[in-house]
Scaffold this motif. Structure first.
Motif, mmCIF file in Angstrom:
data_model
loop_
_atom_site.group_PDB
_atom_site.id
_atom_site.type_symbol
_atom_site.label_atom_id
_atom_site.label_comp_id
_atom_site.label_asym_id
_atom_site.label_seq_id
_atom_site.Cartn_x
_atom_site.Cartn_y
_atom_site.Cartn_z
ATOM 1 N N GLN A 1 0.852 -1.306 0.101
ATOM 2 C CA GLN A 1 0.005 -0.071 0.030
ATOM 3 C C GLN A 1 0.886 1.460 -0.050
ATOM 4 O O GLN A 1 1.752 1.149 0.839
ATOM 5 C CB GLN A 1 -0.788 -0.111 1.199
ATOM 6 C CG GLN A 1 -1.811 -1.198 1.208
ATOM 7 C CD GLN A 1 -2.761 -1.069 0.107
ATOM 8 O OE1 GLN A 1 -3.428 -0.255 -0.132
ATOM 9 N NE2 GLN A 1 -3.130 -2.411 -0.428
ATOM 10 N N SER B 1 0.537 5.562 -0.175
ATOM 11 C CA SER B 1 -0.140 6.709 -0.170
ATOM 12 C C SER B 1 0.959 7.919 0.063
ATOM 13 O O SER B 1 1.906 7.940 0.069
ATOM 14 C CB SER B 1 -1.271 6.879 1.018
ATOM 15 O OG SER B 1 -0.596 6.709 2.232
ATOM 16 N N ASP C 1 -3.166 7.059 -9.780
ATOM 17 C CA ASP C 1 -3.859 6.496 -8.733
ATOM 18 C C ASP C 1 -3.441 6.716 -7.489
ATOM 19 O O ASP C 1 -3.790 6.939 -6.546
ATOM 20 C CB ASP C 1 -3.788 4.771 -8.913
ATOM 21 C CG ASP C 1 -4.668 4.485 -10.100
ATOM 22 O OD1 ASP C 1 -5.522 4.997 -10.317
ATOM 23 O OD2 ASP C 1 -4.463 3.177 -10.549
ATOM 24 N N SER D 1 -4.402 8.835 -3.563
ATOM 25 C CA SER D 1 -4.358 7.999 -2.177
ATOM 26 C C SER D 1 -3.725 8.982 -1.072
ATOM 27 O O SER D 1 -2.686 8.837 -0.835
ATOM 28 C CB SER D 1 -3.486 6.988 -2.393
ATOM 29 O OG SER D 1 -2.194 7.342 -2.971
#
Length: 147
Positions: free
Chosen positions: A39, A41, A141, A145
């Protein structure tokens, strides 16, 4: 602003600072190759007067084998500091706040993330994580995030 041309020679990555580095390695022999959940961000900060932008990337990696989570991966926060010579061309003021062009922010995110990929490859090369290479991503994308 959105149509402002990005001039690479006016973007300077001036510093990289590791804020958090928490590598977790499995304590024992791995019986199978783990599947990793990655993940990523970001957050951004800026100083318009000094033409500075800071991108913080957050990286969280966890692993599982045969559907069972194992204690391997880590959590990282890395700051990327940029000096942008023509920063004023890449934003407009909206409700007293700067609104940056999406292509411009994506460019800074792409530079930051590609640098992060190399940093993690080097950090992990002599560990059980040596087979893990951060994936190539769709930068828009990553833009969505935010943290």
């Amino acid at each position: 602003m959105e149509n402002a041309q990005i001039v690479p020679s006016k973007i300077h990555l001036t510093n990289i600072k590791t804020v958090k580095e928490n590598t977790v390695l499995y304590n024992g022999k791995l019986d199978a190759k783990p599947i990793y959940d990655i993940q990523v961000s970001h957050s951004t900060m800026h100083n318009l007067d000094k033409e500075l932008v800071k991108i913080r990337l957050y990286l969280d990696v966890s692993a599982e084998i045969n559907g069972k989570t194992i204690n391997q991966g880590g959590n990282y926060e890395i700051d990327f500091f940029f000096k942008i010579e023509d920063l004023k061309d890449h934003y407009q003021i909206n409700n007293e706040k700067p609104l940056f062009g999406g292509v411009f922010v994506c460019t800074l995110l792409a530079i930051s993330y590609s640098t992060l990929r190399g940093m993690m490859f080097t950090l992990w090369k002599d560990t059980y994580l040596n087979s893990l290479i951060l994936p190539i991503i769709n930068v828009p994308d990553l833009l969505k995030s935010k943290r």
